[in-house]
Design a protein around this motif. Sequence first.
Motif, PDB file in Angstrom:
ATOM      1  N   TRP A 138       2.927   8.864   6.794  1.00 17.47           N
ATOM      2  CA  TRP A 138       3.023   7.916   5.672  1.00 17.47           C
ATOM      3  C   TRP A 138       4.493   7.719   5.288  1.00 17.47           C
ATOM      4  O   TRP A 138       4.995   6.595   5.238  1.00 17.47           O
ATOM      5  N   VAL A 197       0.832  -1.202   0.000  1.00 14.77           N
ATOM      6  CA  VAL A 197       0.000   0.000   0.000  1.00 14.77           C
ATOM      7  C   VAL A 197       0.869   1.255   0.000  1.00 14.77           C
ATOM      8  O   VAL A 197       0.697   2.153  -0.832  1.00 14.77           O
ATOM      9  N   GLY A 209       1.322   3.283  -3.435  1.00 17.05           N
ATOM     10  CA  GLY A 209       0.640   4.573  -3.316  1.00 17.05           C
ATOM     11  C   GLY A 209       1.600   5.720  -3.576  1.00 17.05           C
ATOM     12  O   GLY A 209       1.281   6.667  -4.309  1.00 17.05           O
TER      13      GLY A 209
END
Lengths: 126, 160
Positions: free
Chosen positions: B100, B64, B68
């Motif tokens: 993130w 992810v 991403g």
Amino acid sequence: MPAGTLYRGREGMWSWVAHRVTGVLIFFFLFVHVLDTALVRVSPEAYDKVVATYKTPIVACLEYGLVAAILFHALNGLRIIAVDFWSKGPRLQKQMLWTVVVIWLVLMVGALYPVLGHAARELFGS
Amino acid sequence: MSAETSSAAAIGEVEGVSLYDTDHPAPLIEAPRKRTKKTPKSTRTNFELYGWLFMRLSGIVLVVLVLGHLLIQLVLDGGVSKIGFAFVAGRWASPFWQIWDLTMLWLAMLHGANGLRTVINDYAQRDNTRFWLKMLLYTATVFTVLLGTLVIFTFDPNIR
Ligand code: HEM
Ligand code: HEM
């Protein structure tokens, strides 16, 4: 095949070789990538100057290669996890590898324009 | 012993024929890191098990985070062309993208370093070479993780 080797060929071995090679490549990229990102602490000019090289056609091709490596490593990594944790995984490992290859090919075709489009426009004019 | 080796059809479909029979027994491959009397007690932990598990758990999260990241940096909003100091300043103004990037930095570096440790263990045969290659790896890893963390936390959009 020479006796006494652990290398057994076929899909199982070659996907492992590719997983290993791509993993090592990504690691070396990440090392350089954290260094270039660290330039934001030096000055906006220094950062923008280095990032400008990321936008040249030659480096765009390297980026396409990086995308290829990561997509394979990620998809095949999920296959490895499925082989290890899913009861049907080991029996379906070959089918899963070819699924990985097909998804990889589709995504690589999809990435052609976004990743290489700007390089093509620069080389051949827009 | 010979009862087992005489029925040496252990090699099946893949190679087509069996290479081994009673006169040519298959070589014995010792189990990796087999415990012997010389094995120091201090190595008796489950470190390798946790390492193995970590590779798989971090891998799932990295799918992810990294895919991403690549989508944002290379595909959306003009691809690489948009990247510059101002773009980074805009992204790191948000704690969401800071966390993130921080998570991605730590997980990818530890996942990659542990993977490279396996690769070094596999190919570097001499004890000395193996030791120093791993020291180089650990030094580079600690340096990179600390530098990346520092950069995220001390980022200053008004540096000039
Ligand atoms: C060529 C493709 C890539 C481009 C253009 C790119 C671009 C960027 C940019 C602009 C930043 C600054 C912060 C932000 O905008 O989020 C950044 C940070 C970061 N990227 Fe990438 N990236 C790429 C590939 C990757 C890959 C493959 C990884 C992981 C394996 C990665 C890991 C990171 C990390 C960990 C940071 C934070 C760095 C730090 O803490 O100083 N990037 N990247
Ligand atoms: C994108 C998501 C990723 C997934 C799903 C994934 C999955 C995996 C898995 C499951 C393994 C274990 C293989 C084994 O134990 O036999 C592995 C190994 C490895 N990974 Fe990843 N990984 C990902 C991203 C990365 C990144 C970003 C890097 C580099 C920084 C990396 C570098 C490595 C290396 C060097 C190995 C060791 C290869 C070997 O021992 O042959 N991986 N990966």
